[in-house]
Scaffold this active site. Structure first.
Site, PDB file in Angstrom:
ATOM      1  N   HIS A   1       1.198  -1.206  -0.371  1.00 33.53           N
ATOM      2  CA  HIS A   1       0.005  -0.147  -0.284  1.00 33.53           C
ATOM      3  C   HIS A   1       0.704   1.368   0.374  1.00 33.53           C
ATOM      4  O   HIS A   1       0.637   2.311  -0.452  1.00 33.53           O
ATOM      5  CB  HIS A   1      -1.309   0.317   1.411  1.00 33.53           C
ATOM      6  CG  HIS A   1      -1.912  -0.791   1.163  1.00 33.53           C
ATOM      7  ND1 HIS A   1      -1.696  -2.276   2.312  1.00 33.53           N
ATOM      8  CD2 HIS A   1      -2.727  -1.053   0.386  1.00 33.53           C
ATOM      9  CE1 HIS A   1      -2.879  -2.435   2.078  1.00 33.53           C
ATOM     10  NE2 HIS A   1      -3.439  -2.358   0.736  1.00 33.53           N
TER      11      HIS A   1
ATOM     12  N   GLN B   1      -1.125  -3.953  -9.061  1.00 28.63           N
ATOM     13  CA  GLN B   1      -1.562  -5.379 -10.642  1.00 28.63           C
ATOM     14  C   GLN B   1      -1.676  -6.383  -9.646  1.00 28.63           C
ATOM     15  O   GLN B   1      -1.363  -7.718  -9.946  1.00 28.63           O
ATOM     16  CB  GLN B   1       0.079  -5.190 -10.984  1.00 28.63           C
ATOM     17  CG  GLN B   1      -0.241  -3.912 -11.880  1.00 28.63           C
ATOM     18  CD  GLN B   1       1.353  -3.795 -12.799  1.00 28.63           C
ATOM     19  OE1 GLN B   1       2.350  -4.361 -12.731  1.00 28.63           O
ATOM     20  NE2 GLN B   1       0.828  -2.492 -13.744  1.00 28.63           N
TER      21      GLN B   1
ATOM     22  N   GLN C   1      -9.194  -8.238 -10.763  1.00 28.20           N
ATOM     23  CA  GLN C   1      -9.632  -6.615 -10.243  1.00 28.20           C
ATOM     24  C   GLN C   1      -9.244  -5.190 -11.043  1.00 28.20           C
ATOM     25  O   GLN C   1     -10.135  -4.199 -11.567  1.00 28.20           O
ATOM     26  CB  GLN C   1      -9.426  -6.624  -8.811  1.00 28.20           C
ATOM     27  CG  GLN C   1     -10.086  -5.262  -8.489  1.00 28.20           C
ATOM     28  CD  GLN C   1      -9.186  -4.701  -6.733  1.00 28.20           C
ATOM     29  OE1 GLN C   1     -10.111  -5.834  -5.918  1.00 28.20           O
ATOM     30  NE2 GLN C   1      -8.731  -4.404  -6.745  1.00 28.20           N
TER      31      GLN C   1
HETATM   32  O1  PAF Z   1      -8.153  -3.994  -3.831  1.00 26.79           O
HETATM   33  C1  PAF Z   1      -8.754  -4.160  -2.402  1.00 26.79           C
HETATM   34  O2  PAF Z   1      -7.956  -3.840  -0.970  1.00 26.79           O
HETATM   35  C2  PAF Z   1     -10.438  -4.172  -3.007  1.00 26.79           C
HETATM   36  O3  PAF Z   1     -10.747  -4.967  -3.747  1.00 26.79           O
HETATM   37  C3  PAF Z   1     -11.178  -2.024  -2.964  1.00 26.79           C
HETATM   38  C4  PAF Z   1     -10.428  -2.015  -4.626  1.00 26.79           C
HETATM   39  C5  PAF Z   1     -10.020  -1.434  -1.997  1.00 26.79           C
HETATM   40  C6  PAF Z   1     -12.440  -1.887  -3.012  1.00 26.79           C
HETATM   41  O4  PAF Z   1     -13.143  -2.710  -2.576  1.00 26.79           O
END
Ligand code: PAF
Length: 287
Positions: A41, A152, A157
């Site tokens: 993150h 990635q 997603q």
């Molecule tokens: O990747 C994540 O942490 C989640 O899927 C997201 C994009 C924050 C959506 O809840």
């Protein structure tokens, strides 16, 4: 080395609080998260900082993207640590709405991910991408970002979000950031805290399988999948077994499996269970 102290970010708990703060921000980058922030993150936040005047990090464990029997209840929640990490990374605003602020009534209208939502992760987690796209769409409407940054590591997603932004004309620039790995090769994930020491050792088979596949990339799809499968088969027979859900080599946009004569871009994906933890990982390849 400890990071330098930075000003604490503003915290918004409701769309109204967020709107008041957002009105004073210029070009804004959003990093959507479910909290339990880790070094991956921090990489997303760093990428966001370089692309906008202000960075908003959302922290929301989205019930809509968890299926029955999945880990919504036990998903790690560490808000004070998250705030500290955001302060260290120079985040301007943390948006941490409660469930009632995000879903004040029954969510009847949702975002359909199309065919991408039915394969691989979508097949093992029915409704997952509908839940992800719905919450990301709501976050986009609430935060009104110019840029949104995603990892990635969640390749499917990321592809689904890019497609939603394109097909529904969101006007947000989506940035994908390469996967961050711990020194042993394990892809960083909030779910890694579930792993015992022995499970973590077994889980390294995922990144080893991807590496074996990448090393075999000159041999084409059959050789790549064979090399990766060999590592997973050995790990499946180990003392703490790795139980694969899928191993696939796919087109990076459609997530359809590539044919045996494919050349060009592709993504090698793996999902597996180790004990009660389900992990995913992937590597982009050029064949
Ligand atoms: O990747 C994540 O942490 C989640 O899927 C997201 C994009 C924050 C959506 O809840």
């Amino acid at each position: 080395m400890t990071a330098p102290d930075r000003a604490a970010p503003a915290v918004a708990r409701t769309p109204e609080e967020l709107a008041r703060i957002r009105a004073g921000l210029g070009r804004t980058a959003l990093v959507p998260t479910m909290g339990a922030l880790h070094t991956g993150h921090r990489g997303l936040i760093a990428a966001a900082r370089g692309r906008a005047d202000a960075v908003v990090v959302s922290v929301f464990v989205n019930p809509l993207q968890f299926g029955p029997g999945e880990d919504f209840e036990r998903y790690p929640r560490a808000f004070e640590d998250d705030l500290r990490a955001c302060a260290e990374e120079g985040v301007d605003v943390v948006y941490a709405p409660g469930v009632e602020a995000m879903y004040p009534g029954e969510q009847i209208v949702t975002v359909d991910p199309g065919p991408l939502g039915d394969v691989l992760e979508g097949a093992f987690r029915p409704g997952h991408f509908r839940g992800v796209l719905t919450v990301v769409a709501k976050l986009f409407h609430m935060v009104r970002p110019d840029v949104a940054v995603f990892g990635q590591k969640d390749a499917q997603q990321l592809a689904a979000i890019r497609r939603m932004v394109r097909d529904l004309a969101f006007g947000v620039t989506v940035v994908g950031v390469p996967t961050v790995r711990d020194s042993d090769g394990l892809a960083t994930s909030s779910r890694n805290v579930y792993l015992s020491g022995a499970e973590r050792t077994s889980a390294l088979a995922l990144s080893r399988a991807l590496l074996a596949g990448a090393d075999a990339s000159v041999t084409g799809p059959v050789g790549i999948l064979g090399a990766a499968r060999e590592v997973l088969d050995a790990a499946a027979a180990g003392p703490v077994p790795v139980e694969p859900d899928y191993l696939a080599l796919v087109d990076a946009h459609t997530f359809a499996e590539v044919p045996p004569d494919h050349r060009g871009e592709a993504v090698l994906l793996v999902a597996a269970r180790v004990g009660s933890t389900r992990l995913i990982d992937n590597v982009p390849l050029t064949l």
